[in-house]
Scaffold this motif. Structure first.
Motif, PDB file in Angstrom:
ATOM      1  N   GLU A   1       0.841  -1.204   0.000  1.00  0.00           N
ATOM      2  CA  GLU A   1       0.000   0.000   0.000  1.00  0.00           C
ATOM      3  C   GLU A   1       0.874   1.250   0.000  1.00  0.00           C
ATOM      4  O   GLU A   1       1.758   1.390   0.843  1.00  0.00           O
ATOM      5  N   TRP A   2       0.592   2.174  -0.924  1.00  0.00           N
ATOM      6  CA  TRP A   2       1.403   3.388  -1.060  1.00  0.00           C
ATOM      7  C   TRP A   2       0.512   4.618  -0.994  1.00  0.00           C
ATOM      8  O   TRP A   2      -0.552   4.663  -1.599  1.00  0.00           O
ATOM      9  N   THR A   3       0.987   5.644  -0.254  1.00  0.00           N
ATOM     10  CA  THR A   3       0.299   6.922  -0.163  1.00  0.00           C
ATOM     11  C   THR A   3       1.314   8.029  -0.406  1.00  0.00           C
ATOM     12  O   THR A   3       2.406   8.019   0.170  1.00  0.00           O
ATOM     13  N   PHE A   4       0.947   8.976  -1.233  1.00  0.00           N
ATOM     14  CA  PHE A   4       1.797  10.129  -1.520  1.00  0.00           C
ATOM     15  C   PHE A   4       1.677  11.129  -0.371  1.00  0.00           C
ATOM     16  O   PHE A   4       0.573  11.497   0.020  1.00  0.00           O
ATOM     17  N   LEU A   5       2.810  11.576   0.187  1.00  0.00           N
ATOM     18  CA  LEU A   5       2.814  12.521   1.304  1.00  0.00           C
ATOM     19  C   LEU A   5       3.061  13.958   0.862  1.00  0.00           C
ATOM     20  O   LEU A   5       2.805  14.889   1.614  1.00  0.00           O
ATOM     21  N   GLY A   6       3.595  14.164  -0.330  1.00  0.00           N
ATOM     22  CA  GLY A   6       3.818  15.518  -0.818  1.00  0.00           C
ATOM     23  C   GLY A   6       5.169  15.675  -1.503  1.00  0.00           C
ATOM     24  O   GLY A   6       6.038  14.811  -1.419  1.00  0.00           O
ATOM     25  N   SER A   7       5.318  16.808  -2.176  1.00  0.00           N
ATOM     26  CA  SER A   7       6.557  17.172  -2.862  1.00  0.00           C
ATOM     27  C   SER A   7       7.053  18.483  -2.277  1.00  0.00           C
ATOM     28  O   SER A   7       6.269  19.420  -2.094  1.00  0.00           O
ATOM     29  N   PHE A   8       8.370  18.549  -2.013  1.00  0.00           N
ATOM     30  CA  PHE A   8       8.928  19.701  -1.324  1.00  0.00           C
ATOM     31  C   PHE A   8      10.248  20.119  -1.970  1.00  0.00           C
ATOM     32  O   PHE A   8      11.129  19.290  -2.180  1.00  0.00           O
ATOM     33  N   VAL A   9      10.378  21.412  -2.266  1.00  0.00           N
ATOM     34  CA  VAL A   9      11.618  21.955  -2.811  1.00  0.00           C
ATOM     35  C   VAL A   9      12.665  21.959  -1.711  1.00  0.00           C
ATOM     36  O   VAL A   9      12.369  22.275  -0.549  1.00  0.00           O
ATOM     37  N   ARG A  10      13.904  21.597  -2.040  1.00  0.00           N
ATOM     38  CA  ARG A  10      14.962  21.491  -1.032  1.00  0.00           C
ATOM     39  C   ARG A  10      15.367  22.840  -0.444  1.00  0.00           C
ATOM     40  O   ARG A  10      15.703  22.942   0.725  1.00  0.00           O
ATOM     41  N   ASN A  11      15.387  23.870  -1.258  1.00  0.00           N
ATOM     42  CA  ASN A  11      15.808  25.189  -0.775  1.00  0.00           C
ATOM     43  C   ASN A  11      14.866  26.224  -1.362  1.00  0.00           C
ATOM     44  O   ASN A  11      14.756  26.340  -2.583  1.00  0.00           O
ATOM     45  N   GLY A  12      14.192  26.973  -0.509  1.00  0.00           N
ATOM     46  CA  GLY A  12      13.193  27.934  -0.949  1.00  0.00           C
ATOM     47  C   GLY A  12      13.728  29.055  -1.816  1.00  0.00           C
ATOM     48  O   GLY A  12      12.977  29.648  -2.589  1.00  0.00           O
ATOM     49  N   ASN A  13      15.003  29.372  -1.737  1.00  0.00           N
ATOM     50  CA  ASN A  13      15.570  30.448  -2.542  1.00  0.00           C
ATOM     51  C   ASN A  13      16.377  29.959  -3.735  1.00  0.00           C
ATOM     52  O   ASN A  13      16.287  30.538  -4.809  1.00  0.00           O
ATOM     53  N   GLN A  14      17.168  28.918  -3.565  1.00  0.00           N
ATOM     54  CA  GLN A  14      18.036  28.462  -4.644  1.00  0.00           C
ATOM     55  C   GLN A  14      17.534  27.203  -5.350  1.00  0.00           C
ATOM     56  O   GLN A  14      18.170  26.722  -6.265  1.00  0.00           O
ATOM     57  N   GLY A  15      16.443  26.619  -4.930  1.00  0.00           N
ATOM     58  CA  GLY A  15      15.899  25.436  -5.605  1.00  0.00           C
ATOM     59  C   GLY A  15      16.520  24.157  -5.092  1.00  0.00           C
ATOM     60  O   GLY A  15      16.162  23.662  -4.045  1.00  0.00           O
ATOM     61  N   GLY A  16      17.444  23.601  -5.843  1.00  0.00           N
ATOM     62  CA  GLY A  16      18.144  22.392  -5.417  1.00  0.00           C
ATOM     63  C   GLY A  16      17.411  21.103  -5.691  1.00  0.00           C
ATOM     64  O   GLY A  16      17.796  20.058  -5.203  1.00  0.00           O
ATOM     65  N   GLY A  17      16.332  21.134  -6.462  1.00  0.00           N
ATOM     66  CA  GLY A  17      15.575  19.919  -6.756  1.00  0.00           C
ATOM     67  C   GLY A  17      14.394  19.752  -5.815  1.00  0.00           C
ATOM     68  O   GLY A  17      14.210  20.519  -4.867  1.00  0.00           O
ATOM     69  N   THR A  18      13.613  18.736  -6.083  1.00  0.00           N
ATOM     70  CA  THR A  18      12.394  18.471  -5.316  1.00  0.00           C
ATOM     71  C   THR A  18      12.445  17.061  -4.749  1.00  0.00           C
ATOM     72  O   THR A  18      12.852  16.127  -5.436  1.00  0.00           O
TER      73      THR A  18
END
Length: 194
Positions: free
Chosen positions: A114-131
């Motif tokens: 069973e899998w549930t998605f918890l969310g997607s979050f950017v690593r750094n709010g100013n410089q990005g760095g991936g999700t």
């Protein structure tokens, strides 16, 4: 030259990217760029740096008896050994959930039903760095031996929710995406007495 929209779907103003130049691109998922941006009040910022990296997926996986599958590993970014969750970068042809399922199997030898998605979050709010894309997996069970092929040596462990709370509070979980994954996992479906 790249140009972006000046408002979001809700009508709120955003920063307009007037120009973007790549300063560094590596073969190991890192890109450094500098942008010229126009703020909503009209000011121009000539040197707003961005750091790009591949997106990743992490999984808070619980066994049928409520134990959480963890990884003990050295994190070079944190410069120490720490506790983490099964995680890794998302391949070019993978969805985030596919990557989470693969990483769980490769790093721990576990699979889950069973899998549930918890969310997607950017690593750094100013410089990005991936999700980072976070998942909760239930009814995980061992189906094989770990075979990650990663640079670091990993030690698969099983922890109770209480032990994970303690590890989080004692700063033994040093990677932000793992700390967030543990926090969200602990909030989701917690049973009394665990």
């Amino acid at each position: 030259m790249t140009k972006s929209a000046t408002t979001t779907a809700t009508g709120r103003p955003v920063w307009e990217v007037i120009d973007r130049r790549t300063l560094l691109r590596t073969t190991r998922d890192v890109e450094v760029t500098v942008e010229t941006v126009r703020l909503p009040d009209g000011r121009i910022i000539d040197d707003y740096y961005q750091v790009g990296a591949d997106d990743s997926a992490s999984v808070f996986a619980e066994t049928e008896d409520g134990l959480v599958v963890t990884i003990g590993h050295y994190s070079h970014g944190a410069r120490r050994h720490c506790i983490g969750l099964p995680a890794g970068r998302i391949g070019p042809e993978e969805t985030a959930e596919d990557a989470a399922r693969r990483e769980l199997l490769e790093e721990t030898g576990y699979a889950a039903a069973e899998w549930t998605f918890l969310g997607s979050f950017v690593r750094n709010g100013n410089q990005g760095g991936g999700t980072d894309h976070l998942f909760h997996a239930r009814n995980a069970h061992r189906v094989g031996e770990p075979a990650s092929g990663d640079l670091e040596e990993m030690e698969v462990g099983l922890m109770t929710r209480g032990e994970l709370r303690d590890a989080l509070q004692d700063n033994r979980i040093a990677v932000l995406a793992h700390a967030l994954g543990v926090s969200l996992g602990l909030l989701r479906g917690e049973a009394p007495g665990r």
